[in-house]
Design an enzyme around this catalytic site. Structure first.
Site, short mmCIF file in Angstrom:
data_model
loop_
_atom_site.label_atom_id
_atom_site.label_comp_id
_atom_site.label_asym_id
_atom_site.label_seq_id
_atom_site.Cartn_x
_atom_site.Cartn_y
_atom_site.Cartn_z
N PRO A 1 10.78 21.44 -4.38
CA PRO A 1 11.67 20.81 -5.37
C PRO A 1 10.87 20.48 -6.64
O PRO A 1 9.69 20.13 -6.55
CB PRO A 1 12.11 19.52 -4.67
CG PRO A 1 11.08 19.27 -3.61
CD PRO A 1 10.56 20.61 -3.20
N ASP A 2 11.53 20.62 -7.80
CA ASP A 2 10.87 20.21 -9.04
C ASP A 2 11.26 18.75 -9.29
O ASP A 2 12.41 18.46 -9.65
CB ASP A 2 11.29 21.11 -10.20
CG ASP A 2 10.44 20.85 -11.43
OD1 ASP A 2 10.21 19.66 -11.75
OD2 ASP A 2 9.99 21.81 -12.07
N ILE A 3 10.32 17.85 -9.07
CA ILE A 3 10.61 16.41 -9.11
C ILE A 3 11.01 15.97 -10.52
O ILE A 3 12.00 15.26 -10.72
CB ILE A 3 9.39 15.62 -8.59
CG1 ILE A 3 9.06 16.08 -7.17
CG2 ILE A 3 9.66 14.12 -8.64
CD1 ILE A 3 7.69 15.65 -6.67
N ASN B 1 -3.13 22.14 -5.41
CA ASN B 1 -3.55 22.36 -6.80
C ASN B 1 -4.79 21.52 -7.08
O ASN B 1 -5.03 20.53 -6.40
CB ASN B 1 -2.45 21.88 -7.75
CG ASN B 1 -1.26 22.79 -7.78
OD1 ASN B 1 -1.18 23.74 -7.03
ND2 ASN B 1 -0.33 22.49 -8.66
N PHE C 1 4.01 16.34 -17.77
CA PHE C 1 2.73 16.91 -18.21
C PHE C 1 2.80 18.42 -18.07
O PHE C 1 3.37 18.92 -17.09
CB PHE C 1 1.56 16.38 -17.36
CG PHE C 1 1.01 15.09 -17.86
CD1 PHE C 1 1.71 13.91 -17.67
CD2 PHE C 1 -0.21 15.04 -18.54
CE1 PHE C 1 1.22 12.70 -18.14
CE2 PHE C 1 -0.71 13.84 -19.02
CZ PHE C 1 0.01 12.66 -18.82
N LYS D 1 9.24 24.06 -21.67
CA LYS D 1 9.27 23.30 -20.42
C LYS D 1 9.96 21.95 -20.64
O LYS D 1 10.68 21.48 -19.78
CB LYS D 1 7.82 23.09 -19.95
CG LYS D 1 7.65 23.07 -18.47
CD LYS D 1 6.20 23.15 -18.08
CE LYS D 1 5.75 24.57 -17.78
NZ LYS D 1 4.40 24.65 -17.27
N ASP E 1 3.77 24.40 -6.36
CA ASP E 1 5.09 24.98 -6.63
C ASP E 1 5.75 25.54 -5.37
O ASP E 1 6.96 25.63 -5.31
CB ASP E 1 4.95 26.09 -7.68
CG ASP E 1 4.62 25.49 -9.04
OD1 ASP E 1 5.24 24.49 -9.39
OD2 ASP E 1 3.71 26.01 -9.73
O1 C5P Z 1 6.25 23.70 -14.30
P1 C5P Z 1 4.98 22.89 -14.30
O2 C5P Z 1 4.41 22.70 -12.92
O3 C5P Z 1 3.95 23.38 -15.27
O4 C5P Z 1 5.46 21.47 -14.85
C1 C5P Z 1 4.57 20.41 -14.92
C2 C5P Z 1 5.32 19.10 -14.91
O5 C5P Z 1 6.37 19.12 -13.94
C3 C5P Z 1 4.42 17.95 -14.50
O6 C5P Z 1 4.93 16.80 -15.14
C4 C5P Z 1 4.61 17.89 -13.00
O7 C5P Z 1 4.30 16.61 -12.49
C5 C5P Z 1 6.08 18.22 -12.87
N1 C5P Z 1 6.42 18.92 -11.63
C6 C5P Z 1 7.19 18.27 -10.67
N2 C5P Z 1 7.55 18.93 -9.52
C7 C5P Z 1 7.21 20.22 -9.33
C8 C5P Z 1 6.42 20.89 -10.29
C9 C5P Z 1 6.06 20.20 -11.43
O8 C5P Z 1 7.50 17.09 -10.86
N3 C5P Z 1 7.56 20.83 -8.22
#
Ligand code: C5P
Length: 480
Positions: free
Chosen positions: A385-387, A287, A404, A418, A355
């Site tokens: 994984p979504d951290i 990204n 963010f 979100k 993502d």
């Molecule tokens: O869903 P989106 O990517 O727009 O969400 C953004 C937020 O989620 C940011 O705080 C980003 O650091 C966090 N994030 C994360 N892990 C992911 C995707 C997004 O921690 N895989």
């Protein structure tokens, strides 16, 4: 948590311009104000609105009880500003000192110039003096003369000594403790932090003598910013190019302003930068992200005494002073590093995490398809994984969890959704992708802070200022 402090609402009302003005700021009726006055305290979301309204009007306000330290005039008077002693070395990048001085002034810092003799080959003391509104010192001024400021007094008056460009020669003289001109004498005599922005030919930067001098200076606590990779003035490409003025000014701002240690004893995790997901040994998915916003947040939490672990994807920024940086490449590595840094009081996910990742990244370079039967390249992507979301559900969920949301449209709606989906306390939303308003890589940002109960719209500001304000808001959260 400490008990709620008494708040002097009458003083705040006066500062805001009366009861009606306070009602407008808070969006409440007269009876709510009377209740607050009678109780002598206000709920957290009201406290933050009052704090924002007062600081927006130029007041300096204590975070714990909203008491007013000084009014708009005092806040902008020269006496209230931190002083940067800007030592300009003799290199082609010396002209960038002028732009850096301007950027520092924009951040509310006072700047006094000191030029080495060779800096005079590149810029004039007059241009520095005109820009800073201060006398620019060089060796032509007799600093032992009563009419002048003595060099010790000059060195001691600084909140930060910034050396730019820090040439190989100036670094060598500083490392060996010479005091053979005004600049090196100040470097010996000052008790303030020192920040150097090196700039030189790549071969000089890589020379063992410079490497050794750098190590000596670092060990003595001298902060370094840059150099970066790129074209240098001598036409060679490599490491030796001075950092950009905006980045140097931001680092100076972070180091020079003495902030109350309101986050001492608190631990924070900040994620920043992009993640890079390999396709094969040479290609990757990533990204856009310069990491500037996350790095500034980490720096300013540390400046308030927090113990900060910055988990960063690949960026070109130096680790901020007093911050522990863990460098990672992929989302999986970032998640593992975040988990290893738990427990924490605060987590701020500012990274632009990819993502998806390629299901089976190849170790060798993939060959281009044969053109005769090219059917295009197929990659199978699987979700990363979504951290942030996993922190939201963790048994070790930080007390304050902040995400963010960079959105291209319907910013408020998308970011609000979100926030609840990822179970974080605040979502910081901004619009990205507008052709006339770049955010990626820029020094500026403008955001909305979305919490469960309120939406705050912050004006456009430098990423460093935004980080400072966010660190203040975070402090308030722990005070109330
Ligand atoms: O869903 P989106 O990517 O727009 O969400 C953004 C937020 O989620 C940011 O705080 C980003 O650091 C966090 N994030 C994360 N892990 C992911 C995707 C997004 O921690 N895989």
């Amino acid at each position: 948590m400490t008990p709620t402090n008494h708040v002097d609402l009458t003083a705040i009302m006066t500062a805001l311009g009366g009861r009606q003005a306070m009602q407008d700021v808070l969006g409440v009726g007269a009876s709510a104000i009377s209740n607050y006055v009678a109780r002598g305290s206000v709920p957290t979301h009201v406290r933050s609105k009052l704090y924002n309204a007062l600081t927006a009007r130029g007041y300096q306000v204590r975070l714990d009880d909203l008491s007013i330290i000084c009014g708009p005039d005092a806040a902008t008077s020269p006496a209230a500003k931190p002083m940067i002693l800007l030592i300009i070395g003799g290199g082609i990048a010396a002209y960038k000192a002028l732009e850096t001085a301007r950027q520092m002034q924009r951040l509310g810092l006072d700047v006094t110039g000191v030029m080495t003799k060779s800096a005079g080959q590149f810029i004039t003391p007059l241009s520095v003096a005109a820009l800073t509104n201060q006398k620019c010192y060089d060796d032509l001024f007799s600093l032992t003369d009563e009419a002048e400021m003595g060099h010790i007094r000059l060195a001691r008056s600084a909140d930060l000594v910034l050396v730019m460009p820090a040439t190989a020669n100036l670094m060598a003289r500083a490392a060996s403790g010479l005091a053979d001109d005004l600049a090196t004498t100040i470097l010996l005599a000052t008790t303030a932090p020192i920040l150097m922005a090196p700039a030189m030919n790549p071969a000089m930067w890589a020379h063992p003598a410079t490497v050794a001098n750098l190590e000596v200076l670092r060990q003595r606590g001298v902060h370094m910013i840059g150099p970066t990779e790129g074209d240098t003035a001598c036409g060679e490409i490599g490491s030796g190019r001075m950092s950009e003025p905006a980045d140097i000014a931001a680092a100076a701002f972070e180091l020079a302003v003495k902030r109350p240690q309101t986050l001492a004893g608190k631990t924070a995790i900040v994620t920043a930068g992009p993640t890079v997901e390999p396709i094969d040994s040479v290609r990757f998915i990533a990204n856009h992200s310069s990491g500037k916003q996350g790095y500034a947040i980490a720096a300013l939490l540390a400046a308030r005494g927090a113990s900060v672990t910055l988990i960063s994807g690949p960026v070109t920024l130096p680790a901020p002073a007093g911050v522990k940086r863990v460098s990672v490449q992929t989302a999986a590595q970032m998640q593992a590093a975040v988990n290893a840094a738990l427990p924490a009081d605060i987590a701020i996910c500012a990274a632009a995490v990819a993502d998806w990742r390629v299901a089976e990244a190849r170790h060798a370079k993939l060959k281009k398809p044969d053109h005769q039967n090219a059917a295009g390249m197929q990659l199978t992507l699987i979700e990363n994984p979504d951290i942030l979301a996993s922190l939201g559900q963790s048994d070790q969920r930080p007390k304050l969890l902040i995400g963010f949301a960079a959105e291209t449209e319907d910013v408020l709606e998308n970011a609000t959704a979100k926030r609840s989906r990822k179970q974080c306390d605040w979502m910081i939303a901004n619009q990205v992708g507008a052709a006339d308003d770049p955010v990626f890589g820029s020094d500026q940002n403008h955001i909305m802070l979305i919490s469960e109960t309120a939406v705050e719209t912050w004006p456009r500001m430098l990423k460093t200022e935004l980080a400072d304000k966010l660190a203040e808001r975070i402090t308030m959260e722990f005070l109330t």
